[in-house]
Design an enzyme around this catalytic site. Structure first.
Site, PDB file in Angstrom:
ATOM      1  N   GLU A 159       0.835  -1.198   0.000  1.00  0.00           N
ATOM      2  CA  GLU A 159       0.000   0.000   0.000  1.00  0.00           C
ATOM      3  C   GLU A 159       0.873   1.253   0.000  1.00  0.00           C
ATOM      4  OE1 GLU A 159      -4.126  -1.257   2.199  1.00  0.00           O
ATOM      5  OE2 GLU A 159      -2.428  -0.819   3.531  1.00  0.00           O
ATOM      6  N   CYS A 172       3.490   8.546   1.025  1.00  0.00           N
ATOM      7  CA  CYS A 172       4.074   7.550   1.931  1.00  0.00           C
ATOM      8  C   CYS A 172       4.229   6.259   1.138  1.00  0.00           C
ATOM      9  CB  CYS A 172       3.157   7.348   3.136  1.00  0.00           C
ATOM     10  SG  CYS A 172       3.745   6.100   4.304  1.00  0.00           S
ATOM     11  N   CYS A 179       6.777  -6.842   6.641  1.00  0.00           N
ATOM     12  CA  CYS A 179       7.924  -6.310   7.383  1.00  0.00           C
ATOM     13  C   CYS A 179       8.440  -7.386   8.323  1.00  0.00           C
ATOM     14  CB  CYS A 179       7.518  -5.066   8.172  1.00  0.00           C
ATOM     15  SG  CYS A 179       8.914  -4.272   9.030  1.00  0.00           S
ATOM     16  N   CYS A 183       7.332  -5.583  15.195  1.00  0.00           N
ATOM     17  CA  CYS A 183       6.908  -4.694  16.283  1.00  0.00           C
ATOM     18  C   CYS A 183       5.446  -4.986  16.624  1.00  0.00           C
ATOM     19  CB  CYS A 183       7.069  -3.237  15.860  1.00  0.00           C
ATOM     20  SG  CYS A 183       8.765  -2.790  15.436  1.00  0.00           S
ATOM     21  N   CYS A 186       2.425  -2.626  15.355  1.00  0.00           N
ATOM     22  CA  CYS A 186       2.334  -2.244  13.949  1.00  0.00           C
ATOM     23  C   CYS A 186       1.639  -3.342  13.154  1.00  0.00           C
ATOM     24  CB  CYS A 186       3.728  -1.990  13.385  1.00  0.00           C
ATOM     25  SG  CYS A 186       3.722  -1.498  11.653  1.00  0.00           S
ATOM     26  N   GLY A 240       7.173  -1.985   5.519  1.00  0.00           N
ATOM     27  CA  GLY A 240       8.557  -2.402   5.471  1.00  0.00           C
ATOM     28  C   GLY A 240       9.509  -1.541   6.279  1.00  0.00           C
ATOM     29  N   GLU A 241      10.686  -2.105   6.533  1.00  0.00           N
ATOM     30  CA  GLU A 241      11.809  -1.403   7.155  1.00  0.00           C
ATOM     31  C   GLU A 241      12.766  -1.016   6.034  1.00  0.00           C
ATOM     32  OE1 GLU A 241      14.893   0.252   8.575  1.00  0.00           O
ATOM     33  OE2 GLU A 241      13.270  -0.108  10.009  1.00  0.00           O
ATOM     34  N   SER A 273      13.136   6.444   7.042  1.00  0.00           N
ATOM     35  CA  SER A 273      12.960   6.111   8.458  1.00  0.00           C
ATOM     36  C   SER A 273      13.499   4.720   8.751  1.00  0.00           C
ATOM     37  CB  SER A 273      11.480   6.183   8.843  1.00  0.00           C
ATOM     38  OG  SER A 273      10.765   5.124   8.237  1.00  0.00           O
ATOM     39  N   LEU A 297      11.710   5.840  17.418  1.00  0.00           N
ATOM     40  CA  LEU A 297      12.243   5.466  18.734  1.00  0.00           C
ATOM     41  C   LEU A 297      11.162   4.841  19.623  1.00  0.00           C
ATOM     42  CD1 LEU A 297      14.981   5.676  20.254  1.00  0.00           C
ATOM     43  CD2 LEU A 297      14.042   7.695  21.382  1.00  0.00           C
ATOM     44  N   HIS A 298      10.123   5.603  19.914  1.00  0.00           N
ATOM     45  CA  HIS A 298       8.924   5.129  20.631  1.00  0.00           C
ATOM     46  C   HIS A 298       9.134   4.838  22.121  1.00  0.00           C
ATOM     47  CE1 HIS A 298       7.174   5.150  16.731  1.00  0.00           C
ATOM     48  NE2 HIS A 298       7.796   4.072  16.311  1.00  0.00           N
ATOM     49  N   ASN A 375      -2.680   5.442  16.270  1.00  0.00           N
ATOM     50  CA  ASN A 375      -3.983   5.269  15.628  1.00  0.00           C
ATOM     51  C   ASN A 375      -4.679   4.067  16.258  1.00  0.00           C
ATOM     52  OD1 ASN A 375      -3.681   7.356  13.464  1.00  0.00           O
ATOM     53  ND2 ASN A 375      -1.876   6.122  13.074  1.00  0.00           N
ATOM     54  N   CYS A 418      -0.107   5.916  10.046  1.00  0.00           N
ATOM     55  CA  CYS A 418       1.108   5.220  10.462  1.00  0.00           C
ATOM     56  C   CYS A 418       0.778   3.967  11.269  1.00  0.00           C
ATOM     57  CB  CYS A 418       1.973   6.151  11.311  1.00  0.00           C
ATOM     58  SG  CYS A 418       2.669   7.518  10.389  1.00  0.00           S
TER      59      CYS A 418
END
Length: 437
Positions: A159, A172, A179, A183, A186, A240-241, A273, A297-298, A375, A418
């Site tokens: 997407e 985006c 991915c 995480c 996500c 993805g990363e 990112s 970071l989070h 979100n 996100c």
């Protein structure tokens, strides 16, 4: 379970050169019990893949699948000329193909009347093979936000999200199907990594978005908006990363910024990112392409970040921040810190203080923090921080001298924000009924 922030040391800090490794002992001492609610990360509705030791499984290598067809955007300018010659035409035809694709946003041979009729179809098929099939398109924000679901040549789904803002248009993009960073908050990582995307598959997302904009398919500009009618900003924050697909992402970036043989975009409008792949961050700093670098970071403390971002088991918070500071030192480009604010999990005031301490310990003026409310999913523990908590988190960072801006959330009504990009069962059904073009 109670929250346990580190006790802040009263010992004066010694000044150190900007960019030098942080003295973490100053900031992470014996914790104390404050009684503040602390929610622990956990998956809901899916099982997180784990290795033999019980740790979340990380996928750095792409599973072997059939490779997408080689496309003009996968090649250097010199390689394009050679490929055209192999197809039996003079090398200068490569420049004409570049103009059709990167300026007129077309891969249709019928549009390329400046090419000789004899051999035109074969040339276009050999240089501009189809890469993305549009499965569905969802709109929100009065047409200013559009989410695309694309089907790749092998049936993999990705997407991208197109957004018009005053003075700019942002896309985006995805860099992988799925991915491998696993995480737990996500949606994209729930099914793991399907495969890396090619450079051309990444670039094609931009070309297709530009074609839609040129045809008037994005929400209208305000009268005082004099931005160009094409994508001006790219954020590698889709599926993805990006730094786990390093070579292809960088080839795509080179095509984006190439003014003679590519899209001619500004590198400063491109944000790459990562969740913290430290060796790749260092490699990115040496590329001499001044893209904006963003570190997702989070959490500023390893105790929580180990659970939120499994790659933290490889490279800890301070290692990632040192690499981010080194990126600034090498490029002069201010780094963005992305921080999803999650209620009662990572939004505590002491974490804002700890984040400020760690960033300031590496100098001033090198970083900007972008908190974004998570979100939410109805009924989940994963939900956005309350507004007063968000405001307090931002206030503490700003008061500590860290420029901080709460980010706008776009596209959550269409699961386009996100952390929400994932192929649903409904998407799979729609894709199955859509033949690859």
């Amino acid at each position: 379970m109670t929250d346990q922030p580190p006790v802040r040391s009263t010992t004066p800090r010694q000044a150190r050169p900007a960019g030098a490794p942080a003295d973490t002992a100053v900031r992470e001492t014996k914790p104390k019990d404050t009684g503040i609610r602390q929610v622990r990360p956990k998956t809901e509705g899916w099982q997180q893949a784990k290795d033999e030791s019980g740790r979340p499984l990380l996928q750095f290598a792409s599973p072997k699948r059939g490779k997408p067809p080689v496309h003009l955007a996968d090649m250097t300018a010199a390689e394009r000329v050679e490929k055209v010659k192999e197809l039996g035409l003079p090398g200068f035809r490569a420049k004409q193909l570049e103009k059709h694709y990167f300026t007129h946003y077309t891969s249709d041979a019928a549009d390329m009347t400046d090419l000789p009729a004899s051999g035109r179809e074969e040339l276009v098929a050999g240089m501009l093979p189809p890469l993305l099939t549009e499965v569905r398109r969802l709109e929100t924000d009065r047409g200013d936000t559009i989410k695309f679901l694309w089907k790749l040549h092998d049936g993999a789904l990705v997407e991208s999200v197109l957004m018009r803002y005053p003075g700019r248009i942002t896309l985006c993009v995805s860099s992988q199907a799925g991915c491998g960073m696993n995480c737990p908050f996500c949606a994209t990582g729930q099914a793991g990594l399907t495969r890396n995307m090619s450079a051309a598959e990444i670039v094609e997302q931009i070309v297709r978005a530009n074609a839609l904009i040129a045809a008037g398919g994005l929400g209208g500009k305000k009268r005082d908006d004099h931005s160009l009618d094409r994508v001006s900003n790219i954020v590698f924050m889709g599926m993805g990363e990006p730094l786990a697909n390093y070579a292809r992402v960088m080839q795509a970036v080179r095509v984006m910024v190439d003014k003679e043989h590519g899209l001619g975009m500004s590198a400063r409008g491109i944000t790459v990112s990562t969740v913290g792949l430290v060796p790749a961050i260092k490699k990115l700093a040496d590329e001499d392409i001044p893209v904006t670098f963003a570190l997702s970071l989070h959490a500023p403390d390893d105790g929580l970040r180990d659970e939120l971002i499994p790659v933290n088991s490889r490279w800890k918070v301070d290692e990632a921040l040192d690499a981010a500071r080194a990126y600034f030192d090498k490029t002069g480009r201010r780094v963005s810190i992305e921080y999803a604010l999650i209620k009662d999990m990572n939004d505590h005031a002491w974490r804002a203080d700890l984040l400020a301490d760690k960033l300031n310990a590496r100098g001033r003026g090198w970083v900007h923090v972008n908190p974004i409310p998570l979100n939410p999913t109805p009924g989940s523990i994963w939900t956005a921080s309350e507004v007063p908590v968000q405001n307090e988190f931002v206030r503490r960072l700003n008061d500590a001298g860290i420029p901080t801006t709460l980010r706008d959330t776009r596209g959550k009504e269409i699961d386009g924000a996100c952390g929400q990009l994932v192929a649903t069962e409904e998407d799979e059904v729609a894709a199955a009924a859509t033949p690859v073009s």
